[in-house]
Design a protein around this motif. Structure first.
Motif, PDB file in Angstrom:
ATOM      1  N   GLY A  51       5.425  -5.516  -2.960  1.00 22.44           N
ATOM      2  CA  GLY A  51       4.206  -5.263  -2.204  1.00 22.44           C
ATOM      3  C   GLY A  51       4.277  -5.838  -0.825  1.00 22.44           C
ATOM      4  N   TYR A  52       5.477  -5.693  -0.227  1.00 18.24           N
ATOM      5  CA  TYR A  52       5.674  -6.320   1.069  1.00 18.24           C
ATOM      6  C   TYR A  52       4.837  -5.677   2.170  1.00 18.24           C
ATOM      7  CZ  TYR A  52       9.611  -8.387  -1.380  1.00 18.24           C
ATOM      8  OH  TYR A  52      10.388  -9.054  -2.290  1.00 18.24           O
ATOM      9  N   GLU A  53       4.537  -4.375   2.021  1.00 10.71           N
ATOM     10  CA  GLU A  53       3.668  -3.747   3.031  1.00 10.71           C
ATOM     11  C   GLU A  53       2.506  -3.074   2.311  1.00 10.71           C
ATOM     12  OE1 GLU A  53       5.004  -2.733   6.861  1.00 10.71           O
ATOM     13  OE2 GLU A  53       7.119  -2.691   6.247  1.00 10.71           O
ATOM     14  N   GLY A  54       2.161  -1.832   2.661  1.00 15.37           N
ATOM     15  CA  GLY A  54       0.929  -1.252   2.160  1.00 15.37           C
ATOM     16  C   GLY A  54       0.929  -0.968   0.677  1.00 15.37           C
ATOM     17  N   SER A  55      -0.293  -0.786   0.141  1.00 16.43           N
ATOM     18  CA  SER A  55      -0.496  -0.446  -1.262  1.00 16.43           C
ATOM     19  C   SER A  55      -1.800   0.329  -1.355  1.00 16.43           C
ATOM     20  CB  SER A  55      -0.570  -1.725  -2.109  1.00 16.43           C
ATOM     21  OG  SER A  55      -1.696  -2.504  -1.705  1.00 16.43           O
ATOM     22  N   ALA A  56      -2.201   0.638  -2.599  1.00 12.67           N
ATOM     23  CA  ALA A  56      -3.476   1.314  -2.828  1.00 12.67           C
ATOM     24  C   ALA A  56      -3.951   0.990  -4.223  1.00 12.67           C
ATOM     25  CB  ALA A  56      -3.335   2.821  -2.642  1.00 12.67           C
ATOM     26  N   SER A  57      -5.255   0.828  -4.365  1.00 13.72           N
ATOM     27  CA  SER A  57      -5.846   0.573  -5.681  1.00 13.72           C
ATOM     28  C   SER A  57      -7.194   1.265  -5.756  1.00 13.72           C
ATOM     29  CB  SER A  57      -6.008  -0.931  -5.916  1.00 13.72           C
ATOM     30  OG  SER A  57      -6.799  -1.519  -4.899  1.00 13.72           O
ATOM     31  N   ILE A  58      -7.609   1.620  -6.968  1.00 14.12           N
ATOM     32  CA  ILE A  58      -8.874   2.325  -7.135  1.00 14.12           C
ATOM     33  C   ILE A  58      -9.527   1.904  -8.444  1.00 14.12           C
ATOM     34  CG2 ILE A  58      -7.809   4.361  -8.222  1.00 14.12           C
ATOM     35  CD1 ILE A  58      -9.958   6.006  -6.660  1.00 14.12           C
ATOM     36  N   CYS A  59     -10.846   1.741  -8.382  1.00 13.99           N
ATOM     37  CA  CYS A  59     -11.659   1.397  -9.549  1.00 13.99           C
ATOM     38  C   CYS A  59     -12.586   2.551  -9.870  1.00 13.99           C
ATOM     39  CB  CYS A  59     -12.479   0.138  -9.261  1.00 13.99           C
ATOM     40  SG  CYS A  59     -11.523  -1.310  -8.798  1.00 13.99           S
ATOM     41  N   ASN A  60     -13.297   2.423 -10.987  1.00 16.93           N
ATOM     42  CA  ASN A  60     -14.360   3.360 -11.268  1.00 16.93           C
ATOM     43  C   ASN A  60     -15.614   2.909 -10.523  1.00 16.93           C
ATOM     44  OD1 ASN A  60     -15.465   1.268 -12.773  1.00 16.93           O
ATOM     45  ND2 ASN A  60     -14.787   2.124 -14.739  1.00 16.93           N
ATOM     46  N   ALA A  61     -16.703   3.658 -10.652  1.00 15.27           N
ATOM     47  CA  ALA A  61     -17.909   3.342  -9.896  1.00 15.27           C
ATOM     48  C   ALA A  61     -18.473   1.981 -10.247  1.00 15.27           C
ATOM     49  CB  ALA A  61     -18.963   4.428 -10.120  1.00 15.27           C
ATOM     50  N   ALA A  62     -18.129   1.462 -11.457  1.00 17.75           N
ATOM     51  CA  ALA A  62     -18.614   0.144 -11.885  1.00 17.75           C
ATOM     52  C   ALA A  62     -17.733  -0.974 -11.373  1.00 17.75           C
ATOM     53  CB  ALA A  62     -18.708   0.094 -13.398  1.00 17.75           C
ATOM     54  N   GLY A  63     -16.686  -0.648 -10.638  1.00 22.70           N
ATOM     55  CA  GLY A  63     -15.806  -1.686 -10.104  1.00 22.70           C
ATOM     56  C   GLY A  63     -14.723  -2.103 -11.056  1.00 22.70           C
ATOM     57  N   GLN A  64     -14.469  -1.333 -12.111  1.00 21.74           N
ATOM     58  CA  GLN A  64     -13.416  -1.662 -13.077  1.00 21.74           C
ATOM     59  C   GLN A  64     -12.129  -0.946 -12.665  1.00 21.74           C
ATOM     60  OE1 GLN A  64     -15.454  -0.105 -16.469  1.00 21.74           O
ATOM     61  NE2 GLN A  64     -16.268  -2.110 -17.090  1.00 21.74           N
ATOM     62  N   MET A  65     -11.026  -1.662 -12.682  1.00 22.77           N
ATOM     63  CA  MET A  65      -9.759  -1.124 -12.217  1.00 22.77           C
ATOM     64  C   MET A  65      -9.353   0.113 -13.028  1.00 22.77           C
ATOM     65  SD  MET A  65      -7.204  -1.205 -10.167  1.00 22.77           S
ATOM     66  CE  MET A  65      -7.306  -2.817  -9.370  1.00 22.77           C
ATOM     67  N   LEU A  66      -8.914   1.121 -12.317  1.00 23.30           N
ATOM     68  CA  LEU A  66      -8.323   2.303 -12.950  1.00 23.30           C
ATOM     69  C   LEU A  66      -6.809   2.213 -12.856  1.00 23.30           C
ATOM     70  CD1 LEU A  66     -10.686   5.180 -11.697  1.00 23.30           C
ATOM     71  CD2 LEU A  66     -10.700   4.013 -13.912  1.00 23.30           C
ATOM     72  N   PHE A  67      -6.283   2.108 -11.634  1.00 28.49           N
ATOM     73  CA  PHE A  67      -4.838   1.935 -11.453  1.00 28.49           C
ATOM     74  C   PHE A  67      -4.597   1.494 -10.017  1.00 28.49           C
ATOM     75  CE2 PHE A  67      -5.690   6.379 -10.455  1.00 28.49           C
ATOM     76  CZ  PHE A  67      -4.966   6.603  -9.292  1.00 28.49           C
ATOM     77  N   TYR A  68      -3.382   1.014  -9.764  1.00 31.24           N
ATOM     78  CA  TYR A  68      -2.962   0.650  -8.418  1.00 31.24           C
ATOM     79  C   TYR A  68      -1.506   1.019  -8.258  1.00 31.24           C
ATOM     80  CZ  TYR A  68      -1.654  -3.707 -10.912  1.00 31.24           C
ATOM     81  OH  TYR A  68      -1.157  -4.637 -11.799  1.00 31.24           O
ATOM     82  N   THR A  69      -1.045   1.094  -6.995  1.00 33.36           N
ATOM     83  CA  THR A  69       0.294   1.609  -6.739  1.00 33.36           C
ATOM     84  C   THR A  69       0.828   1.055  -5.434  1.00 33.36           C
ATOM     85  OG1 THR A  69       1.613   3.624  -6.411  1.00 33.36           O
ATOM     86  CG2 THR A  69      -0.652   3.661  -5.605  1.00 33.36           C
ATOM     87  N   ASN A  70       2.139   0.979  -5.341  1.00 32.18           N
ATOM     88  CA  ASN A  70       2.814   0.663  -4.077  1.00 32.18           C
ATOM     89  C   ASN A  70       3.551   1.884  -3.544  1.00 32.18           C
ATOM     90  OD1 ASN A  70       4.937   0.914  -5.843  1.00 32.18           O
ATOM     91  ND2 ASN A  70       5.659  -1.209  -5.655  1.00 32.18           N
ATOM     92  N   GLY A  71       3.282   3.064  -4.121  1.00 28.45           N
ATOM     93  CA  GLY A  71       3.932   4.302  -3.701  1.00 28.45           C
ATOM     94  C   GLY A  71       5.146   4.621  -4.517  1.00 28.45           C
ATOM     95  N   PHE A  72       5.772   3.595  -5.137  1.00 22.95           N
ATOM     96  CA  PHE A  72       6.949   3.815  -5.986  1.00 22.95           C
ATOM     97  C   PHE A  72       6.541   3.896  -7.456  1.00 22.95           C
ATOM     98  CE2 PHE A  72       8.534   1.586  -2.217  1.00 22.95           C
ATOM     99  CZ  PHE A  72       9.521   2.444  -1.788  1.00 22.95           C
ATOM    100  N   TRP A  73       5.663   2.912  -7.869  1.00 20.78           N
ATOM    101  CA  TRP A  73       5.215   2.870  -9.252  1.00 20.78           C
ATOM    102  C   TRP A  73       3.701   2.758  -9.292  1.00 20.78           C
ATOM    103  CZ3 TRP A  73       9.457  -0.077  -7.580  1.00 20.78           C
ATOM    104  CH2 TRP A  73      10.704   0.395  -8.070  1.00 20.78           C
ATOM    105  N   ALA A  74       3.124   3.076 -10.431  1.00 19.02           N
ATOM    106  CA  ALA A  74       1.675   2.975 -10.612  1.00 19.02           C
ATOM    107  C   ALA A  74       1.392   2.150 -11.855  1.00 19.02           C
ATOM    108  CB  ALA A  74       1.053   4.365 -10.727  1.00 19.02           C
ATOM    109  N   TRP A  75       0.435   1.190 -11.754  1.00 14.62           N
ATOM    110  CA  TRP A  75       0.055   0.314 -12.862  1.00 14.62           C
ATOM    111  C   TRP A  75      -1.353   0.662 -13.329  1.00 14.62           C
ATOM    112  CZ3 TRP A  75       3.189  -1.061  -8.886  1.00 14.62           C
ATOM    113  CH2 TRP A  75       4.358  -1.749  -9.186  1.00 14.62           C
ATOM    114  N   ASN A  76      -1.587   0.626 -14.601  1.00 16.95           N
ATOM    115  CA  ASN A  76      -2.904   0.942 -15.137  1.00 16.95           C
ATOM    116  C   ASN A  76      -3.794  -0.302 -15.129  1.00 16.95           C
ATOM    117  OD1 ASN A  76      -2.206  -0.615 -17.399  1.00 16.95           O
ATOM    118  ND2 ASN A  76      -1.571   1.172 -18.604  1.00 16.95           N
ATOM    119  N   ARG A  77      -4.973  -0.184 -15.736  1.00 14.54           N
ATOM    120  CA  ARG A  77      -5.932  -1.286 -15.710  1.00 14.54           C
ATOM    121  C   ARG A  77      -5.420  -2.531 -16.418  1.00 14.54           C
ATOM    122  NH1 ARG A  77      -9.644   2.148 -19.831  1.00 14.54           N
ATOM    123  NH2 ARG A  77      -8.679   1.444 -21.800  1.00 14.54           N
ATOM    124  N   ASP A  78      -4.460  -2.314 -17.335  1.00 17.15           N
ATOM    125  CA  ASP A  78      -3.872  -3.445 -18.045  1.00 17.15           C
ATOM    126  C   ASP A  78      -2.626  -3.949 -17.338  1.00 17.15           C
ATOM    127  OD1 ASP A  78      -5.846  -3.362 -19.965  1.00 17.15           O
ATOM    128  OD2 ASP A  78      -4.712  -2.004 -21.275  1.00 17.15           O
TER     129      ASP A  78
END
Length: 799
Positions: A51-78
């Motif tokens: 995660g040396y540079e940019g990334s992205a993450s997104i939650c549901n409307a309640a603020g609970q994590m859905l997934f995040y990514t560094n463009g190479f891989w994607a991680w789920n809420r767990d």
């Protein structure tokens, strides 16, 4: 027929914030994270690496994590790598071997782009998301995440992983909400060009929208971030060419409807201050913050700084001049201070490149009033590095609007209906054009996304008011007012029209309302117009001309002087087929070239009226002076005795010449003005003369000769035809007033008057021949001149 365009409605664009509700309450970046679901932001652990540079993450409307990514891989809420990236085996938290975590969302080369990834919601499916991956070599890919996969933890959709989109790009990548669509913005590497890829209900549009904008050298755009303002109307680009070299900061206008960038404004360019990396707009869109990372140049160390630009100022030079350093890093380390990001609490956060987080407390305030504070959040065992989570873009279901409209098409057979400014039009006939051509009345329905980003449905009732039919050009003989113009509604049209007829000077001639048309009569040649108005507001004017029919030319020849009673020839030199002569004395003729004798002296206006087959007439006139010679013949005696000399004298009303005397045998000199003649009997004398103008005249006089009456002294009524009757014998005209004969006994045996007396006595009385002998007579005679002759005598009846 000309077409008419109806603009249904003009909307004004308003754009919602890119952030929705709690979708950005959990950040993952570097190898740390922040949780904004708590009253005070706290650290949030995650497995993001690298995660040396940019990334992205997104939650549901309640603020609970859905997934995040560094463009190479994607991680789920767990915090597990999605199974589609681990060979279908769940539970892995990092890529550890060629079979676990490979192949990634984009090729792994060991290098990282400034903005290697971004997340956008799928407009037509709230359970699916796009992950965009940008390689440092300039290749762009996308993958689709379906949150219904893997027991609700989400996963990569089969066949929708690592799909190539474009190449030749710099390391700039972000997303922004448009108008019921999403724009993915990237920058070309070799050309002065931004590329905006549209995401709509149908998916990703392959062809990008190109904006050829930028005021810096092309090579300077390779590194640094691009960021949109919260309202989506501005974009900033932090630029640098390479480590510790050249760069700048640029601002653009953005059209969320079209995806175009415009009006590039260079806020700062290459200098010792020009090594720009991060950028972020204030929540109210009024301020732009940008970072210049720390670097060394010519053995001089330059600390990282945060700069503010006041975008509310005018002109652009004032914005440039508002460049204010609001934060200077106290960390002595190269590449210190990276990107900035706006949080849901209204503050802007930025890292120090190590294990602390800074923020701008009041980013809407100008200058140092924004209050930039360092080390507000510390991370244990982790580093912020330079990147921050990229902005996300999610479209919530828009409102819908229904509009009922009535359009009156005035005097056209075709109309072009144009929907409001918007996009993704769909008419009830399947057309996807903004415009639709209609030729008949009815209700037409179009659905589209308007500039308020709402789904709008317009029901347009079209009514055609058909243009009445005007007459062709009319005709009239000049000045005859024979012209007629008419106008009628088209067959079956029951519209009530107001017709206002005007002449060529604009003077109103006739006006009326009618469902059955109108007619203008008795008009002369020239241009006329009729204004047509309906109660629904249709208004037009039609033109009609009344043309001049050909006019014949009347012409004739005639002498200007005529003699009374003498034929005057009128020569018709006109070619018209119908003519009529008026001689000026009340008489007329329909002959082609008549001869006419005037019965009185005077001046007369003769005219010829000619008419052609079109009914047009012309007239020609000529003044005729009628002269007349008045002759007078007198005798010095009205009653003469036989043998007596009588003098005859002629006289004229004007100079004249005598041409004849009658009886001609009595007058050897036929041209004498006067004559003498010995009377042999009562006669009528006639003189003929001619004037200097050739006018002839005659005059006469009667001279009576006293008659000589003889009474025979005997007669022989024996039937031999000789001297059978006793009667008066006269040398002239006589009238017998009475004639009486008596016998010797005094008995009246004969009486007669007038013609009977001139026949005489045949010697009988009561049918019996009388005795021979002497008889007595009385006769009273009246001469022509009124004289009286009374004679008495006797006569002998013999055998």
């Amino acid at each position: 027929m000309n077409k008419i365009i109806f603009i249904l409605l003009l909307c004004v664009y308003t754009c919602s914030k890119a952030n929705a509700q709690g979708e950005q309450n959990l950040w993952t970046f570097g190898n740390v994270g922040i949780n904004f679901n708590t009253a005070t932001p706290t650290t949030y652990p995650n497995n993001l690496f690298p995660g040396y540079e940019g990334s992205a993450s997104i939650c549901n409307a309640a603020g609970q994590m859905l997934f995040y990514t560094n463009g190479f891989w994607a991680w789920n809420r767990d915090h597990e790598i999605m199974p589609e990236l681990t060979g279908g085996v769940g539970g892995y938290t990092s890529a550890i071997s060629p079979t676990v975590g490979y192949p990634p969302l984009m090729p792994w080369s060991g290098t990282y782009a400034t903005q290697p990834t971004a997340i956008a919601g799928m407009p037509n499916n709230p359970n699916k998301y796009y992950i965009f991956s940008l390689a440092s070599g300039g290749q762009l890919y996308y993958s689709v995440v379906d949150m219904s996969l893997n027991g609700g933890k989400g996963g990569i959709v089969s066949g929708k992983k690592s799909i190539f989109m474009d190449a030749g790009l710099t390391e700039k990548l972000t997303v922004v909400k448009g108008c019921n669509n999403i724009w993915v913005m990237a920058r070309a590497k070799a050309t002065n060009q931004y590329r905006a890829y549209e995401i709509n209900d149908t998916g990703i549009v392959n062809a990008p929208v190109i904006s050829n904008v930028g005021g810096l050298p092309v090579g300077w755009y390779r590194y640094g971030v691009i960021k949109f303002s919260p309202d989506g109307l501005k974009m900033a680009a932090a630029c640098n060419e390479a480590w510790n070299t050249k760069g700048g900061l640029e601002l653009y206008d953005f059209n969320p409807q079209t995806g175009h960038l415009s009006n590039a404004l260079v806020l700062d360019s290459s200098s010792t201050l020009g090594y720009y990396y991060g950028a972020c707009f204030s929540p109210d869109n009024s301020k732009l913050y940008a970072t210049t990372s720390s670097f060394s140049y010519l053995n001089t160390f330059y600390s990282g700084k945060v700069r503010q630009f006041n975008l509310t100022l005018s002109p652009p030079a004032a914005i440039i001049a508002s460049n204010t350093v609001v934060f200077s890093s106290f960390v002595y380390s190269l590449d210190n201070l990276g990107d900035l990001k706006r949080a849901v609490n209204g503050k802007i956060y930025f890292g120090n490149g190590l294990s602390a987080m800074n923020y701008i407390d009041n980013p809407n305030s100008a200058g140092l009033g924004c209050n930039a504070v360092g080390n507000v959040l510390l991370f244990t065992g982790g580093s912020t590095y330079r990147g921050m989570p990229n902005d996300i873009a999610i479209i919530t279901p828009p409102d819908s609007v229904k509009m009922n409209k009535t359009v009156t098409v005035c005097f056209k057979d075709t109309a072009v209906l144009t929907a409001d400014t918007g996009k993704r039009y769909l008419w009830d006939n399947g057309s996807s054009s903004r415009q639709r051509i209609v030729t008949s009345a009815g209700v037409y329905v179009v659905r589209y996304i308007n500039t308020d980003c709402k789904y709008q449905t317009d029901s347009i009732r079209v009514r055609f008011t058909h243009l009445p039919v005007i007459s062709a050009a009319g005709y009239s003989c000049p000045d005859a007012k024979q012209g007629k113009a008419w106008i009628n509604p088209q067959s079956g049209d029951t519209t009530s029209f107001q017709y206002t007829w005007k002449d060529g000077s604009g003077n109103a001639l006739q006006q009326r309302w009618s469902k059955h048309g109108d007619t203008l009569k008795n008009i002369d040649t020239g241009a006329y117009s009729v204004q047509i108005i309906t109660l629904s507001g249709c208004d037009t004017t039609l033109l009609v001309r009344i043309l001049a029919l050909p006019v014949p030319m009347a012409s004739f020849t005639a002498d200007g002087i005529a003699c009374k009673g003498s034929p005057l020839t009128f020569g018709n030199t006109s070619t018209a087929p119908v003519w009529k002569w008026h001689f000026g004395d009340g008489n007329f003729s329909s002959q082609h070239s008549p001869s006419y004798s005037y019965g009185q002296v005077g001046n007369f206006t003769a005219s010829l009226v000619v008419t052609n087959i079109e009914g047009c007439s012309d007239s020609a006139t000529k003044e005729i002076e009628v002269k007349g010679l008045e002759l007078n013949l007198t005798a010095d005696k009205e009653l003469a005795n036989k043998g007596e000399i009588v003098r005859l004298q002629s006289a004229g009303s004007e100079p004249y010449t005598v041409t004849a005397w009658e009886p001609s045998f009595l007058f050897p000199d036929q041209v004498a003005i006067s004559q003498t003649v010995a009377m042999d009997t009562s006669r009528t004398f006639i003189v003929t003369g001619v004037s200097a103008y050739g006018c002839k005249a005659k005059a006469s006089v009667e001279v009576a000769v006293n008659p000589m009456v003889f009474m025979p002294n005997g007669f022989t009524p024996n039937g031999d035809g000789l001297n059978d009757r006793f009667r008066p014998v006269s040398t002239g005209y006589i009238f017998v007033r009475y004639f009486e004969i008596y016998n010797r006994y005094g008995q009246k045996v004969y009486t007669a008057v007038g013609k009977g007396a001139l026949e005489g006595w045949d010697g009988t009385f009561n049918g019996q021949l009388q005795d021979l002998g002497t008889y007595y007579y009385h006769i009273n005679i009246e001469t022509k001149e009124g004289g009286t002759i009374a004679l008495k005598g006797d006569v002998i009846l013999m055998r």
